[in-house]
Design an enzyme around this catalytic site. Structure first.
Site, PDB file in Angstrom:
ATOM      1  N   GLU A 224      67.328  66.511   7.013  1.00  0.00           N
ATOM      2  CA  GLU A 224      67.976  67.075   8.194  1.00  0.00           C
ATOM      3  C   GLU A 224      68.489  66.007   9.163  1.00  0.00           C
ATOM      4  O   GLU A 224      69.500  66.205   9.841  1.00  0.00           O
ATOM      5  CB  GLU A 224      67.045  68.044   8.920  1.00  0.00           C
ATOM      6  CG  GLU A 224      65.780  67.457   9.478  1.00  0.00           C
ATOM      7  CD  GLU A 224      64.951  68.512  10.207  1.00  0.00           C
ATOM      8  OE1 GLU A 224      65.436  69.042  11.222  1.00  0.00           O
ATOM      9  OE2 GLU A 224      63.840  68.808   9.752  1.00  0.00           O
ATOM     10  N   SER A 278      63.751  73.660  18.081  1.00  0.00           N
ATOM     11  CA  SER A 278      62.449  74.271  18.379  1.00  0.00           C
ATOM     12  C   SER A 278      61.516  73.219  18.957  1.00  0.00           C
ATOM     13  O   SER A 278      60.794  73.451  19.921  1.00  0.00           O
ATOM     14  CB  SER A 278      61.858  74.866  17.105  1.00  0.00           C
ATOM     15  OG  SER A 278      62.694  75.865  16.588  1.00  0.00           O
ATOM     16  N   SER A 281      63.287  65.724  18.218  1.00  0.00           N
ATOM     17  CA  SER A 281      63.258  64.446  17.518  1.00  0.00           C
ATOM     18  C   SER A 281      64.172  63.479  18.241  1.00  0.00           C
ATOM     19  O   SER A 281      65.272  63.848  18.662  1.00  0.00           O
ATOM     20  CB  SER A 281      63.712  64.592  16.064  1.00  0.00           C
ATOM     21  OG  SER A 281      62.693  65.130  15.256  1.00  0.00           O
ATOM     22  N   ARG A 293      63.614  57.187  13.312  1.00  0.00           N
ATOM     23  CA  ARG A 293      63.054  58.181  14.219  1.00  0.00           C
ATOM     24  C   ARG A 293      62.048  57.466  15.110  1.00  0.00           C
ATOM     25  O   ARG A 293      61.040  56.939  14.630  1.00  0.00           O
ATOM     26  CB  ARG A 293      62.385  59.317  13.447  1.00  0.00           C
ATOM     27  CG  ARG A 293      61.906  60.456  14.339  1.00  0.00           C
ATOM     28  CD  ARG A 293      61.253  61.569  13.519  1.00  0.00           C
ATOM     29  NE  ARG A 293      60.920  62.729  14.330  1.00  0.00           N
ATOM     30  CZ  ARG A 293      59.785  62.868  15.029  1.00  0.00           C
ATOM     31  NH1 ARG A 293      58.886  61.887  15.034  1.00  0.00           N
ATOM     32  NH2 ARG A 293      59.560  63.960  15.738  1.00  0.00           N
TER      33      ARG A 293
END
Length: 459
Positions: A224, A278, A281, A293
């Protein structure tokens, strides 16, 4: 201007493309035509979604289409037509229609659909009925059932993708309706057109078995965050129907002077990319292929909606935001001036700064005097301030001065965008700029579509 900046960027990208191996005119004279896709380069991406081959000259794309179909079919006319379409698509180095990309999140499913507008009379005559049915259903409606929405205002028009001209449509529906979507795919016999769908997000794993058993469709699962970055770079490179995709707010703290201004991501690197779905990141992006990340937080859009449902009895994100727009968070939050009587001048803390989110709620008198709208506003400000604080610390640690906020939490959420813009500017003393993008939460789905366009029928 931002538009001129984007034009200069396009010209520069064209120059870079002419220097790419396998794309120059000299290479074209000695290389078989099928090996050279017609494309242009944007932000390091090939415009048609194809990537250059590895150094060994070999490519091994995953199989995308039915493997049990012979090159010549003795079956029904629909099967013969499907086979002809796939053979034609293979010759042109692109998959057959329909072209979809899907991002199955924890709260929302985002779907992008490319509608071809250059269909020839021959193609239309040979087109199978369920393909026509799918195109008509998606493009002639703006709502699907009770919860599916096509964001007409986000439609990208007159795009060229993989050599075809058309429009890109943006559709969303709640993840809780996923099973109804899968059932619809079965009823419309989608597996006769594709056996594999390109999908990203956690739901690509969660619903994989359901797609296979109910709709006879296999999900090609994609990372993703890869899809997010590739989709963002692509959409920013093509622009928003002649306007820049990226923007910022000037004077965000002043309601009378606050203005939305276009921003040209001429050279987007490095950037801190804050994806608010939701959860949250946070990525440090140094190039289209080099990112990490940095961190994240579980307090995101899902937290805001969940708490609002508990505190106010609302049912939807839209309802929660509507209530928040009418509320006053200072009736719920304890401010610096509530403690100091004014500013805390030694450390530059204004009296209007929040000292304790929901701090007034320890008082029964305060609890009895607030409204549901106040609670919704305080919940929104609390979540947004937390995200902004974490993003600012990450930007400082990574030495990045450009922070890009994306994700469906920002959809129709002007309050949060202005809070983030103000917080980035104020706490960094003007060193950090908060940037936003028009297609907020759809970049993962666009990235999945780009992966589809890299695949061809393996004949």
């Amino acid at each position: 201007s931002a538009q001129a900046c984007c034009r200069r960027r396009g010209a520069a990208m064209g120059e870079r493309l002419r220097g790419q191996p396998g794309v120059s005119s000299a290479a074209a004279a000695t290389t078989p035509p099928a090996a050279i896709p017609t494309c242009s380069l944007h932000n390091g991406l090939l415009h048609n979604g194809f990537h250059a081959l590895p150094s060994n000259g070999e490519a091994s794309p995953p199989r995308l289409f039915r493997q049990d179909l012979p090159l010549t079919s003795q079956g029904s006319p629909a099967k013969k037509c499907r086979t002809r379409r796939r053979m034609d698509s293979g010759r042109k180095n692109r998959p057959p229609f329909p072209w979809f990309g899907m991002d199955i999140g924890g709260t929302l499913v985002k779907l992008v659909y490319f509608e071809p507008k250059d269909i020839t009379a021959e193609e239309e005559q040979e087109e199978v009925e369920n393909l026509k049915s799918i195109r008509k259903y998606l493009t002639s409606n703006t709502a699907y059932g009770k919860t599916g929405i096509r964001d007409v205002h986000l439609e990208l028009k007159n795009l060229t993708m993989c050599g075809r001209k058309g429009n890109l449509h943006f559709i969303r529906f709640p993840s809780c309706a996923m099973h109804r979507f899968i059932q619809m795919g079965s009823e419309k016999n989608f597996s006769s057109l594709h056996t594999t769908l390109c999908a990203t997000g956690g739901g690509a794993y969660k619903f994989e078995e359901d797609f296979l058993t109910i709709a006879d469709l296999q999900l090609h699962k994609l990372d993703e965050l890869d899809c997010l970055i590739q989709g963002l770079l692509y959409v920013d490179s093509v622009g928003f129907n002649g306007q820049p995709e990226c923007y910022y707010f000037e004077n965000p703290a002043d309601p009378e002077r606050c203005q939305k201004k276009p921003y040209c991501l001429d050279n987007p690197y490095p950037m801190l990319l804050v994806n608010i779905g939701s959860g949250v990141s946070i990525l440090a992006v140094y190039s289209k292929d080099n990112y990490k990340r940095v961190t994240g937080t579980s307090l995101g859009g899902g937290t805001f909606l969940g708490l609002c449902c508990l505190l106010t009895g609302c049912e939807t994100f839209e309802e929660a935001l509507e209530m928040a727009a009418k509320g006053d968070s200072t009736n719920v939050d304890k401010l610096v001036k509530d403690i100091y009587g004014g500013d805390y001048e030694r450390f530059g803390l204004q009296g209007s700064a929040v000292a304790s989110s929901f701090g007034h709620m320890m008082s029964k008198e305060k609890r009895d005097s607030i409204s549901k709208e106040d609670l919704a506003r305080a919940t929104l400000v609390t979540i947004t301030n937390n995200i902004g604080s974490i993003a600012r610390m990450c930007a400082l640690n990574e030495n990045i001065d450009r922070v890009v906020f994306v994700g469906n939490f920002l959809r129709i959420n002007m309050v949060s965008m202005k809070v983030l813009a103000y917080a980035m500017d104020y706490w960094s003393k003007g060193q950090l700029k908060a940037l936003f993008l028009e297609h907020e939460g759809y970049f993962g789905a666009v990235g999945a579509l780009l992966e589809l366009l890299k695949m061809t029928d393996d004949q």
